[in-house]
Design an enzyme around this catalytic site. Structure first.
Site, PDB file in Angstrom:
ATOM      1  N   PHE A   1       1.208  36.923  -3.165  1.00  0.00           N
ATOM      2  CA  PHE A   1       1.921  38.230  -3.367  1.00  0.00           C
ATOM      3  C   PHE A   1       3.169  38.070  -4.003  1.00  0.00           C
ATOM      4  CE2 PHE A   1       4.786  41.812  -1.449  1.00  0.00           C
ATOM      5  CZ  PHE A   1       4.028  42.867  -1.780  1.00  0.00           C
TER       6      PHE A   1
ATOM      7  N   GLU B   1      17.999  43.560   8.983  1.00  0.00           N
ATOM      8  CA  GLU B   1      18.881  44.672   8.654  1.00  0.00           C
ATOM      9  C   GLU B   1      18.232  45.792   7.910  1.00  0.00           C
ATOM     10  OE1 GLU B   1      19.262  41.443   8.049  1.00  0.00           O
ATOM     11  OE2 GLU B   1      21.025  41.116   9.580  1.00  0.00           O
TER      12      GLU B   1
ATOM     13  N   PRO C   1      14.128  35.737  -8.254  1.00  0.00           N
ATOM     14  CA  PRO C   1      15.318  35.220  -8.144  1.00  0.00           C
ATOM     15  C   PRO C   1      16.670  36.016  -7.445  1.00  0.00           C
ATOM     16  CG  PRO C   1      14.279  34.128  -9.723  1.00  0.00           C
ATOM     17  CD  PRO C   1      13.515  35.187  -9.447  1.00  0.00           C
TER      18      PRO C   1
ATOM     19  N   ARG D   1      10.402  18.302  34.078  1.00  0.00           N
ATOM     20  CA  ARG D   1      11.761  17.595  34.297  1.00  0.00           C
ATOM     21  C   ARG D   1      12.622  18.053  35.481  1.00  0.00           C
ATOM     22  NH1 ARG D   1      15.237  14.142  31.418  1.00  0.00           N
ATOM     23  NH2 ARG D   1      17.532  15.207  31.492  1.00  0.00           N
TER      24      ARG D   1
ATOM     25  N   GLN E   1      17.035  25.217  24.331  1.00  0.00           N
ATOM     26  CA  GLN E   1      18.179  24.854  25.523  1.00  0.00           C
ATOM     27  C   GLN E   1      17.292  24.392  26.815  1.00  0.00           C
ATOM     28  OE1 GLN E   1      21.079  25.230  24.438  1.00  0.00           O
ATOM     29  NE2 GLN E   1      22.142  24.874  26.488  1.00  0.00           N
ATOM     30  N   ILE E   2      16.261  24.886  27.008  1.00  0.00           N
ATOM     31  CA  ILE E   2      15.332  24.361  28.156  1.00  0.00           C
ATOM     32  C   ILE E   2      15.158  22.995  28.199  1.00  0.00           C
ATOM     33  CG2 ILE E   2      13.286  24.579  29.513  1.00  0.00           C
ATOM     34  CD1 ILE E   2      13.820  27.846  29.130  1.00  0.00           C
TER      35      ILE E   2
ATOM     36  N   LEU F   1       6.348  39.562  -5.378  1.00  0.00           N
ATOM     37  CA  LEU F   1       7.351  40.892  -5.234  1.00  0.00           C
ATOM     38  C   LEU F   1       8.617  40.258  -5.861  1.00  0.00           C
ATOM     39  CD1 LEU F   1       7.468  43.955  -5.143  1.00  0.00           C
ATOM     40  CD2 LEU F   1       7.969  43.407  -2.770  1.00  0.00           C
TER      41      LEU F   1
ATOM     42  N   GLU G   1       9.801  39.804   4.197  1.00  0.00           N
ATOM     43  CA  GLU G   1       8.965  41.053   4.579  1.00  0.00           C
ATOM     44  C   GLU G   1       9.963  42.228   5.254  1.00  0.00           C
ATOM     45  OE1 GLU G   1       5.033  41.394   5.230  1.00  0.00           O
ATOM     46  OE2 GLU G   1       4.574  39.155   4.643  1.00  0.00           O
TER      47      GLU G   1
ATOM     48  N   GLY H   1      16.720  20.842  26.498  1.00  0.00           N
ATOM     49  CA  GLY H   1      17.858  20.105  26.626  1.00  0.00           C
ATOM     50  C   GLY H   1      18.028  19.001  25.175  1.00  0.00           C
TER      51      GLY H   1
END
Lengths: 405, 266
Positions: free
Chosen positions: A124, A370, A129, A271, A339-340, A126, A366, A342
């Site tokens: 596709f 915003e 630049p 862990r 984060q989990i 569309l 796509e 680490g």
């Protein structure tokens, strides 16, 4: 009545795709991601297994499944890697479904059938630049010359740029049209046409095991028979293609949330810190609960869109919501998953750093988040209304879809 | 020439085997995965389909003895490409040992008629005996060919196969009909196809009961010669880690070697 159940056929199709992705793609995904190359077996295998034509009618070379199955398939593909789902977004959502919606019977035979069979890959074109969200600023032109058009222009950030055979190309046939978007027309440009060149971009943050690049048309002579829709209808075509592409992105991002959740649950139970599995710590539990919430919401949103597509109901607002929600939350889920995990999550020993990198792009392409927020606000304020289109995406009719034709 | 593939529905590969205080056995999957086609049978199903595609078999028929739920396994067979599926189900068969099951399968194969090859997976992941294929062969009076890793040729009423044994490979020829059990080296099972999935979900799978079959010999729990006297889950393997301390590598190695002698490892 609301029916939340999925059929055995839908579930079995999703299961088959899950098995394919886990067995054939997952084992080498890190290697290709690092090399910034696409696994050369991926597209041929997706073609061979029928994934590239999953929801296209059998008479056009597809598998005859419904739009909900397409969503489930995208979820399974992105559960393993975003690049797999990207293939479905461009080949199916943005191109093949556009031809199903807007193409003439002759164009369906000529373009859609080989695409659904996986003999030809589709992309596709569309974005340029200098024209992303501001579509109407595109500089690509198509000048009528007898029975042909002469196309010039450069497209950028094109998925499958170096792999695709068929490019759904948007260009201005009337550069002076007011408003400017009314001067845009859609064409099917094929790679074998003299003057078509393409290349891949390297150095992307994510989707590194996929092909993303530029496509250039230098005085490419395209027969008028390859024009999709009427002159000046290109913008509407592009937007309806995005209604389909965004569906695949939403479903895929839902799969990415699931990947983050599943990997995090596994790691949190293995862990140990402070004498117990980290899954026993409440702040880790909170992250897992969030991910489950995001997954449930994202899945419900995309399945609603799949249902609407099956019914033939316009879903521009709903699919925008599904895509905005799922992509924003897949990024959040990946952030929490890292984060989990680490420090291990920060290295490519585990998959979650790839999820984080892969999740970022979909917040831009796509329709940026915003743009989706502006769209939703437009609907809420009554400033935005979807007018009926000359060609609507056909509702799923099992008899028509499954007949040999 | 008809080919029958005998398959079994088993718990998922991630199911956990547990036995409660009353000796009741369960195979629950922690992730809630449903029961599946016995993974070994996938190779048998693939080979049956290939016998149709490449060796001129007219039918590749999937056959299962089990509960109504086993239809799911048969649907997988149809979705992969089997031409037909038959479920044999009767409370009279509940609790059968492998001999009882073999009697039922042999009776069903006889009822299908004109079967030249019955294909089995090497064994099932739940019972894990590997006995049924040879018992079915005995019951039918056909030649059993076990551990088959390749079908070389089928011609003039004969089949030539390669068997994968501990000591190597052997090539044997036997007159048809035969019962073969296959090992996983024989092929790479295909996924169900999308068209196959649709076909399978629309297929009506016939259910044969004891009344439909002429089973030779007794079946069910009463007739079973295998006595499940004591069933228990193997205790989880326990291990511990010991870090050997020392000033130098040599000292650490010496301590390690002493330790290994002490534990009679070397």
């Amino acid at each position: 009545m609301i029916d939340f159940s999925l059929t055995e056929e839908q579930l079995a199709a999703a299961e088959m795709v899950r098995e394919f992705a886990a067995k054939e793609v997952y084992p080498t995904i890190k290697e290709y991601d690092r090399k910034q190359e696409m696994n050369p077996d991926v597209l041929p295998r997706m073609a061979e297994l029928g994934i590239l034509g999953i929801n296209i009618p059998v008479r056009y070379g597809g598998q005859g499944f419904d739009y909900i199955t397409l969503g489930l398939v995208c979820e399974e593909l992105e559960r393993v890697d975003t690049t797999l789902r990207v293939v479905m977004s461009v080949h199916m959502g943005l191109n093949s479904m556009g031809i199903l919606q807007w193409g003439t019977e002759e164009q369906k035979q000529r373009f859609l059938t080989p695409q659904a069979k996986g003999e030809k890959y589709a992309a596709f074109c569309l974005t340029e630049p200098g024209a992303g969200s501001d579509v109407a600023a595109m500089r690509s032109t198509a000048r009528r010359d007898g029975d042909d058009y002469i196309i010039n222009g450069e497209k950028m950030w094109i998925s499958l740029a170096t792999k695709a055979d068929h490019f759904l190309w948007f260009a201005k046939t009337d550069p002076n049209a007011q408003p400017p978007h009314k001067g845009i027309t859609a064409f099917m440009v094929t790679r074998d046409m003299p003057g078509v060149t393409s290349g891949d971009i390297h150095g992307k943050l994510g989707v590194r095991a996929g092909s993303t690049g530029w496509v250039h048309c230098d005085n490419v002579r395209v027969p008028a028979a390859n024009r999709i829709g009427e002159e000046g209808e290109g913008f509407k075509i592009a937007m309806s293609c995005l209604d389909n592409g965004r569906y695949t992105v939403a479903a895929g991002a839902t799969g990415l949330i699931r990947a983050c959740l599943e990997d995090s649950v596994k790691y949190a139970q293995e862990r140990h810190t402070f004498g117990k599995p980290i899954a026993q710590h409440q702040l880790v539990q909170q992250k897992l609960a969030w991910m489950q919430q995001w997954y449930d919401c994202a899945r419900l949103l995309y399945l609603r869109v799949g249902w609407m597509k099956n019914q033939g109901i316009r879903n521009t607002r709903e699919v925008s919501m599904a895509k905005w929600y799922a992509t924003d939350h897949s990024f959040k889920a990946a952030h929490e998953a890292v984060q989990i995990h680490g420090a291990y999550g920060y290295s490519d020993e585990y998959d979650v750093e790839r999820y984080l990198r892969n999740s970022r792009g979909a917040i831009i392409y796509e329709g940026t988040s915003e743009i989706h927020q502006l769209m939703q606000a437009g609907y809420v304020l009554g400033e935005r209304k979807d007018k009926p289109l000359r060609c609507e995406l056909p509702a799923y009719d099992p008899e028509f879809w499954q007949a040999e034709g | 020439m008809k080919v029958v593939v005998c398959t079994k529905q088993t718990p998922s590969t991630t199911a956990v085997f547990t036995v409660d205080a009353n000796g009741h056995v369960s195979w629950d999957d922690p992730g809630g995965k449903p029961n599946i086609v016995n993974p070994w049978d996938e190779y048998a199903i693939e080979e049956a389909i290939r016998l149709k595609e490449n060796h001129g078999a007219t039918d590749a028929i999937a056959l299962t003895v089990g509960s109504e739920e086993s239809k799911d396994a048969l649907k997988t067979c149809l979705a992969m490409g089997c031409t037909e599926a038959i479920l044999v189900s009767d409370s009279a068969f509940d609790g059968s040992d492998t001999v009882g099951t073999a009697r039922v399968l042999a009776a069903a194969i006889n009822k299908i008629g004109d079967v030249q090859i019955a294909v089995f997976g090497n064994r099932a992941i739940d019972g894990d005996t590997g006995l049924t294929p040879v018992q079915v062969a005995r019951k039918l009076g056909w030649t059993p060919l076990t551990y088959v890793s390749a079908i070389k040729e089928i011609s003039n009423g004969q089949i030539t196969v390669e068997r994968l044994l501990d000591d190597g490979k052997e090539t044997v020829t036997a007159p048809l009909p035969v019962v073969i059990s296959v090992v996983k080296e024989i092929n790479e099972p295909r996924y169900p196809s999308f068209m196959g999935i649709r076909k399978a979900n629309r297929a009506t799978i016939p259910v044969w009961t004891a009344a439909d079959l002429e089973v030779d010999g007794a079946t069910g729990a009463e007739a079973a010669k295998v006595n499940w006297g004591h069933v228990y889950a193997p205790p989880p393997r326990e291990g511990s880690v010991e870090i050997i301390e020392g000033e130098t590598i040599e000292e650490k190695v010496r301590k390690l070697v002493d330790k290994l002698f002490e534990e009679k490892v070397i």
